[in-house]
Design a protein around this motif. Structure first.
Motif, PDB file in Angstrom:
ATOM      1  N   GLU A  26       0.858  -1.183   0.000  1.00 44.48           N
ATOM      2  CA  GLU A  26       0.000   0.000   0.000  1.00 44.48           C
ATOM      3  C   GLU A  26       0.894   1.232   0.000  1.00 44.48           C
ATOM      4  O   GLU A  26       2.045   1.168   0.445  1.00 44.48           O
ATOM      5  N   PRO A  27       0.402   2.361  -0.521  1.00 46.43           N
ATOM      6  CA  PRO A  27       1.245   3.562  -0.580  1.00 46.43           C
ATOM      7  C   PRO A  27       1.661   4.023   0.819  1.00 46.43           C
ATOM      8  O   PRO A  27       0.931   3.847   1.792  1.00 46.43           O
ATOM      9  N   LYS A  28       2.846   4.633   0.859  1.00 47.15           N
ATOM     10  CA  LYS A  28       3.364   5.205   2.102  1.00 47.15           C
ATOM     11  C   LYS A  28       3.871   6.610   1.813  1.00 47.15           C
ATOM     12  O   LYS A  28       4.540   6.833   0.797  1.00 47.15           O
ATOM     13  N   VAL A  29       3.552   7.545   2.694  1.00 48.24           N
ATOM     14  CA  VAL A  29       4.049   8.908   2.552  1.00 48.24           C
ATOM     15  C   VAL A  29       5.419   8.991   3.227  1.00 48.24           C
ATOM     16  O   VAL A  29       5.640   8.407   4.282  1.00 48.24           O
ATOM     17  N   VAL A  30       6.336   9.692   2.575  1.00 50.99           N
ATOM     18  CA  VAL A  30       7.702   9.859   3.067  1.00 50.99           C
ATOM     19  C   VAL A  30       7.780  11.222   3.762  1.00 50.99           C
ATOM     20  O   VAL A  30       7.555  12.256   3.126  1.00 50.99           O
ATOM     21  N   LEU A  31       8.090  11.216   5.051  1.00 53.63           N
ATOM     22  CA  LEU A  31       8.155  12.459   5.823  1.00 53.63           C
ATOM     23  C   LEU A  31       9.489  12.567   6.549  1.00 53.63           C
ATOM     24  O   LEU A  31      10.123  11.553   6.833  1.00 53.63           O
ATOM     25  N   HIS A  32       9.874  13.786   6.836  1.00 50.17           N
ATOM     26  CA  HIS A  32      11.065  13.987   7.662  1.00 50.17           C
ATOM     27  C   HIS A  32      10.658  14.726   8.933  1.00 50.17           C
ATOM     28  O   HIS A  32       9.704  15.495   8.941  1.00 50.17           O
ATOM     29  N   ARG A  33      11.384  14.432  10.002  1.00 54.35           N
ATOM     30  CA  ARG A  33      11.129  15.135  11.268  1.00 54.35           C
ATOM     31  C   ARG A  33      11.863  16.466  11.188  1.00 54.35           C
ATOM     32  O   ARG A  33      13.088  16.522  11.214  1.00 54.35           O
ATOM     33  N   HIS A  34      11.078  17.533  11.057  1.00 52.92           N
ATOM     34  CA  HIS A  34      11.629  18.878  10.908  1.00 52.92           C
ATOM     35  C   HIS A  34      12.447  19.238  12.135  1.00 52.92           C
ATOM     36  O   HIS A  34      11.976  19.087  13.264  1.00 52.92           O
ATOM     37  N   LYS A  35      13.657  19.713  11.916  1.00 54.12           N
ATOM     38  CA  LYS A  35      14.565  19.980  13.031  1.00 54.12           C
ATOM     39  C   LYS A  35      14.057  21.114  13.938  1.00 54.12           C
ATOM     40  O   LYS A  35      14.205  21.048  15.146  1.00 54.12           O
ATOM     41  N   LYS A  36      13.468  22.142  13.365  1.00 50.96           N
ATOM     42  CA  LYS A  36      13.016  23.286  14.155  1.00 50.96           C
ATOM     43  C   LYS A  36      11.727  22.973  14.911  1.00 50.96           C
ATOM     44  O   LYS A  36      11.578  23.302  16.083  1.00 50.96           O
ATOM     45  N   PHE A  37      10.768  22.344  14.233  1.00 47.32           N
ATOM     46  CA  PHE A  37       9.454  22.083  14.835  1.00 47.32           C
ATOM     47  C   PHE A  37       9.382  20.740  15.554  1.00 47.32           C
ATOM     48  O   PHE A  37       8.433  20.481  16.281  1.00 47.32           O
ATOM     49  N   ASN A  38      10.337  19.830  15.273  1.00 49.96           N
ATOM     50  CA  ASN A  38      10.352  18.490  15.840  1.00 49.96           C
ATOM     51  C   ASN A  38       9.043  17.738  15.559  1.00 49.96           C
ATOM     52  O   ASN A  38       8.498  17.050  16.412  1.00 49.96           O
ATOM     53  N   LYS A  39       8.537  17.923  14.349  1.00 50.99           N
ATOM     54  CA  LYS A  39       7.316  17.244  13.897  1.00 50.99           C
ATOM     55  C   LYS A  39       7.562  16.702  12.499  1.00 50.99           C
ATOM     56  O   LYS A  39       8.413  17.198  11.763  1.00 50.99           O
ATOM     57  N   TYR A  40       6.790  15.668  12.133  1.00 49.46           N
ATOM     58  CA  TYR A  40       6.901  15.107  10.790  1.00 49.46           C
ATOM     59  C   TYR A  40       6.215  16.031   9.791  1.00 49.46           C
ATOM     60  O   TYR A  40       5.074  16.438   9.993  1.00 49.46           O
ATOM     61  N   LEU A  41       6.945  16.332   8.719  1.00 52.22           N
ATOM     62  CA  LEU A  41       6.437  17.227   7.678  1.00 52.22           C
ATOM     63  C   LEU A  41       6.844  16.727   6.297  1.00 52.22           C
ATOM     64  O   LEU A  41       7.778  15.939   6.146  1.00 52.22           O
ATOM     65  N   GLN A  42       6.188  17.275   5.297  1.00 48.15           N
ATOM     66  CA  GLN A  42       6.554  17.064   3.906  1.00 48.15           C
ATOM     67  C   GLN A  42       7.863  17.815   3.637  1.00 48.15           C
ATOM     68  O   GLN A  42       8.336  18.593   4.449  1.00 48.15           O
ATOM     69  N   PHE A  43       8.443  17.595   2.462  1.00 45.87           N
ATOM     70  CA  PHE A  43       9.668  18.276   2.065  1.00 45.87           C
ATOM     71  C   PHE A  43       9.319  19.613   1.430  1.00 45.87           C
ATOM     72  O   PHE A  43       8.350  19.724   0.691  1.00 45.87           O
ATOM     73  N   GLY A  44      10.109  20.634   1.716  1.00 46.41           N
ATOM     74  CA  GLY A  44       9.861  21.933   1.101  1.00 46.41           C
ATOM     75  C   GLY A  44      10.539  23.054   1.844  1.00 46.41           C
ATOM     76  O   GLY A  44      11.243  22.839   2.833  1.00 46.41           O
ATOM     77  N   GLY A  45      10.316  24.263   1.344  1.00 46.87           N
ATOM     78  CA  GLY A  45      10.922  25.422   1.979  1.00 46.87           C
ATOM     79  C   GLY A  45      10.566  26.703   1.258  1.00 46.87           C
ATOM     80  O   GLY A  45       9.676  26.740   0.407  1.00 46.87           O
TER      81      GLY A  45
END
Length: 182
Positions: A26-45
């Motif tokens: 099944e599909p899986k979303v790829v997230l990173h734990r944002h260093k500043k917010f310490n939460k999982y987020l999408q990629f971007g800026g």
């Protein structure tokens, strides 16, 4: 890039991509734990002053995830413009929204206006995230995303991801992302 606008009520333009792996049961979303917010987020800026939102996606995806643009497919609605005169045509975003960043401080509230895309891939990235970027990258199924505690994910990001799982992945077409001009 730091915030361009630093006065109360101002908006910075950001671009992000929700990346889904499709090489599992099944599909899986790829997230990173944002260093500043310490939460999982999408990629971007931030969209820098010398670039388009699509150019921001290309460099942010590479910096934060290790994926090159030629490793992903951008999801696009079946009915869309594919050519426009005297302009660069960018992919259709999933959502274009404005949200506050961080808690208001002494009558100061800052906003990001984000243009967000959805993309798929069926492989691992060919690079590592760049130095200084989060290396805490996780994959989540739809059910795992729902089960994430609220303190580990930003509410509007989860809502967008659920919309992509439920409505975009089944109906939008994957298009080679490097076919769009930058």
């Amino acid at each position: 890039m730091p915030h361009i606008h630093t006065e109360p009520g101002q908006h910075d333009h950001t671009a992000s991509v929700y990346l889904f792996r499709t090489d599992f049961d099944e599909p899986k979303v790829v997230l990173h734990r944002h260093k500043k917010f310490n939460k999982y987020l999408q990629f971007g800026g931030h969209v820098e002053l010398h670039e388009t939102p699509w150019q921001a996606i290309i460099h942010e995806l590479r910096e934060e995830s290790g994926y090159d643009i030629n490793q992903i497919r951008i999801l696009q609605p079946e009915t869309r413009m594919t050519k426009i005169s005297n302009s660069i045509l960018h992919p259709q975003p999933v959502v274009h929204s404005t949200h506050p960043i961080g808690p208001p401080v002494a009558d100061f509230e800052h906003f990001h206006t984000d243009i967000a895309y959805a993309a798929t891939t069926d492989r691992d990235p060919i690079h590592q995230p760049e130095e200084g970027e989060s290396t805490s990258i996780q994959l989540f199924t739809r059910d795992e995303l729902i089960a994430l505690p609220d303190e580990q994910i930003i509410k509007n990001a989860r809502e967008i991801m659920l919309h992509i799982f439920d409505h975009i992945l089944p109906t939008w077409q994957p298009v080679e992302a490097d076919t769009f001009e930058s």
